[in-house]
Design an enzyme around this catalytic site. Structure first.
Site, PDB file in Angstrom:
ATOM      1  N   SER A 143       0.791  -1.232   0.000  1.00 38.21           N
ATOM      2  CA  SER A 143       0.000   0.000   0.000  1.00 38.21           C
ATOM      3  C   SER A 143       0.822   1.281   0.000  1.00 38.21           C
ATOM      4  O   SER A 143       0.533   2.227   0.754  1.00 38.21           O
ATOM      5  CB  SER A 143      -0.973   0.018   1.187  1.00 38.21           C
ATOM      6  N   SER A 144       1.816   1.325  -0.870  1.00 41.56           N
ATOM      7  CA  SER A 144       2.557   2.583  -1.023  1.00 41.56           C
ATOM      8  C   SER A 144       1.617   3.674  -1.543  1.00 41.56           C
ATOM      9  O   SER A 144       1.779   4.849  -1.211  1.00 41.56           O
ATOM     10  CB  SER A 144       3.742   2.397  -1.965  1.00 41.56           C
ATOM     11  N   SER A 145       0.635   3.304  -2.360  1.00 39.34           N
ATOM     12  CA  SER A 145      -0.297   4.319  -2.886  1.00 39.34           C
ATOM     13  C   SER A 145      -1.129   4.930  -1.769  1.00 39.34           C
ATOM     14  O   SER A 145      -1.280   6.153  -1.696  1.00 39.34           O
ATOM     15  CB  SER A 145      -1.273   3.742  -3.904  1.00 39.34           C
ATOM     16  N   ASP A 189      -6.838  -0.201   2.889  1.00 38.41           N
ATOM     17  CA  ASP A 189      -5.456   0.297   2.912  1.00 38.41           C
ATOM     18  C   ASP A 189      -5.407   1.707   3.483  1.00 38.41           C
ATOM     19  O   ASP A 189      -4.560   2.041   4.305  1.00 38.41           O
ATOM     20  CB  ASP A 189      -4.874   0.311   1.492  1.00 38.41           C
TER      21      ASP A 189
HETATM   22  C1  GLA Z   1      -5.945  -4.251  -2.247  1.00 37.03           C
HETATM   23  C2  GLA Z   1      -7.043  -3.195  -2.171  1.00 37.03           C
HETATM   24  C3  GLA Z   1      -7.796  -3.294  -0.849  1.00 37.03           C
HETATM   25  C4  GLA Z   1      -8.270  -4.714  -0.603  1.00 37.03           C
HETATM   26  C5  GLA Z   1      -7.142  -5.718  -0.816  1.00 37.03           C
HETATM   27  C6  GLA Z   1      -7.594  -7.138  -0.708  1.00 37.03           C
HETATM   28  O1  GLA Z   1      -4.973  -3.998  -1.284  1.00 37.03           O
HETATM   29  O2  GLA Z   1      -6.474  -1.910  -2.275  1.00 37.03           O
HETATM   30  O3  GLA Z   1      -8.874  -2.390  -0.843  1.00 37.03           O
HETATM   31  O4  GLA Z   1      -9.375  -5.028  -1.409  1.00 37.03           O
HETATM   32  O5  GLA Z   1      -6.519  -5.537  -2.074  1.00 37.03           O
HETATM   33  O6  GLA Z   1      -7.981  -7.433   0.580  1.00 37.03           O
END
Ligand code: GLA
Length: 400
Positions: A143-145, A189
């Site tokens: 989740s760098s974004s 995230d």
């Molecule tokens: C990505 C998406 C999240 C979530 C996950 C799976 O990280 O950004 O919103 O759906 O996949 O759990």
């Protein structure tokens, strides 16, 4: 809500402030940071109004920022050599987001756009200079974004004195990603990055964004969480994520439910009997059993029985691999090898199709598990994985 850092001096934040001065000729008004996340359990549940249990990583994105009064937004990243991008706040438009080499600028520009679109008073005469420096790995499913969106949104709201509760900040950051960047992600995230706290996992109800902070102190229990980055790049913008999401919504509609969250675990088998398509049945089974696993892992964490959560993590991986079909050979190998080397449990984390796996291990097993996974990857001819230990860390905050 304003928050200042209570963690040890953040060298990258100080560096970002120095670089800001060099770039823009004056000191920033502040430096804000937002972390990447890993998800302990609760995958592909957030767009089904379900539960998730993510935690914040120690790696963060720092945004050094100052206000402007001429309606201009200037963006610069220390991590991508693309120079300063200058935009007019009033011209921010999801139909024309920044293009390469400034593709990274979509995230902070999207955060500013989402604030303005929500009628929060940043513009049009306002504006900002932002400089970004991050140590959250990109393309690793961490989740760098979200870290970049949340850090930029927090910087802007605090600079402009916009009082926003953290879940609202997360929802705006998610809107930036959905509507401006064009990625159809859920809210997990951004919620993890905005709301998580040190030493805790964040129990998240994605239906109403209610959250609880569950103590999750691995070190005190003699445990460690390894993050195994397979270095297989995932791309949520590709069709598979959107397809899974659409299948879930179709299944809920076929069952006459607002969302798959509304299908109780005890009624799963009966509901599956009403769905004709075997693939749809597998998707539903994943989501419903995964919600149940979140509840069970949370109970174990609350009871301090961390090791016993391991098998549920492994079960979650099998469900993502076999029922949801979002794993890949590298993730499967990381999980199987970590387990064979003594992990209590392991699973892919995040959207899948690459990215990272988590392994829950005894602290003193770290060298052995790291070696085993590294050797297995070499034998399989895969790129060397990047393996780090992660402590549940602080959510977004002002650093300087
Ligand atoms: C990505 C998406 C999240 C979530 C996950 C799976 O990280 O950004 O919103 O759906 O996949 O759990």
């Amino acid at each position: 809500m304003s928050s200042t850092d209570n963690t040890p001096a953040d060298k990258l934040a100080t560096r970002a402030a120095d670089e800001f001065r060099g770039l823009y000729g004056a000191a920033p008004e502040g430096v804000w940071a937002a972390p990447g996340r890993a998800n302990l359990i609760g995958e592909h549940t957030d767009y089904n109004d379900g539960f998730a249990l993510p935690f914040a990583l120690p790696q963060r994105t720092r945004v050094a920022a100052a206000r402007r009064t001429d309606g201009t937004l200037r963006l610069h990243s220390a991590d991508v050599p693309s120079g300063v991008l200058t935009l007019r706040v009033a011209d921010l438009d999801p139909a024309h987001p920044p293009q390469p080499p400034h593709g990274w600028a979509r995230y902070p520009a999207g955060a500013v756009w989402a604030l303005i679109d929500a009628d929060l008073p940043v513009g049009p005469r306002g504006g900002a200079d932002l400089h970004i420096r991050s140590d959250v790995p990109t393309g690793a499913g961490l989740s760098s974004s979200a870290a970049l969106e949340v850090a930029a949104a927090l910087a802007l709201t605090e600079l402009y004195g916009i009082p926003l509760a953290r879940p609202e900040l997360a929802a705006l950051a998610r809107r930036a990603e959905n509507a401006y960047v064009g990625v159809p992600c859920g809210v997990m995230d951004q919620m993890a990055s905005a709301c998580a706290t040190d030493g805790h996992a964040l129990h998240l109800d994605t239906r109403d964004l209610r959250q609880q902070h569950i103590p999750f102190d691995c070190a005190a229990a003699g445990l460690r969480l390894l993050v195994i980055d397979t270095r297989v790049q995932h791309d949520l913008a590709d069709g598979a994520y959107a397809e899974r999401r659409a299948s879930c919504h179709a299944a809920a509609a076929a069952l006459g439910l607002p969302a798959l969250r509304d299908l109780p675990y005890a009624e799963l088998d009966r509901a599956l009997g009403r769905l004709g398509d075997p693939a749809l049945r597998r998707r539903v089974r994943h989501v419903v059993t995964e919600n149940e696993r979140v509840v069970r892992v949370e109970e174990l964490l609350r009871a301090g029985r961390l090791r016993e959560a391991g098998p549920l993590l492994t079960e979650g991986h099998a469900s993502l691999r076999d029922d949801y079909e979002v794993s890949c050979p590298e993730l499967d190998l990381a999980v199987a090898t970590a387990r064979a080397a003594g992990a209590y449990g392991a699973r892919m984390t995040g959207g899948g199709f690459g990215g990272s796996a988590l392994a829950l291990i005894d602290a003193d097993a770290e060298p052995a598990v790291t070696r085993a996974v590294t050797e297995a990857f070499a034998r399989a001819g895969y790129r060397p994985p990047r393996i780090t230990a992660a402590e549940p860390s602080a959510g977004a905050h002002r650093v300087l």
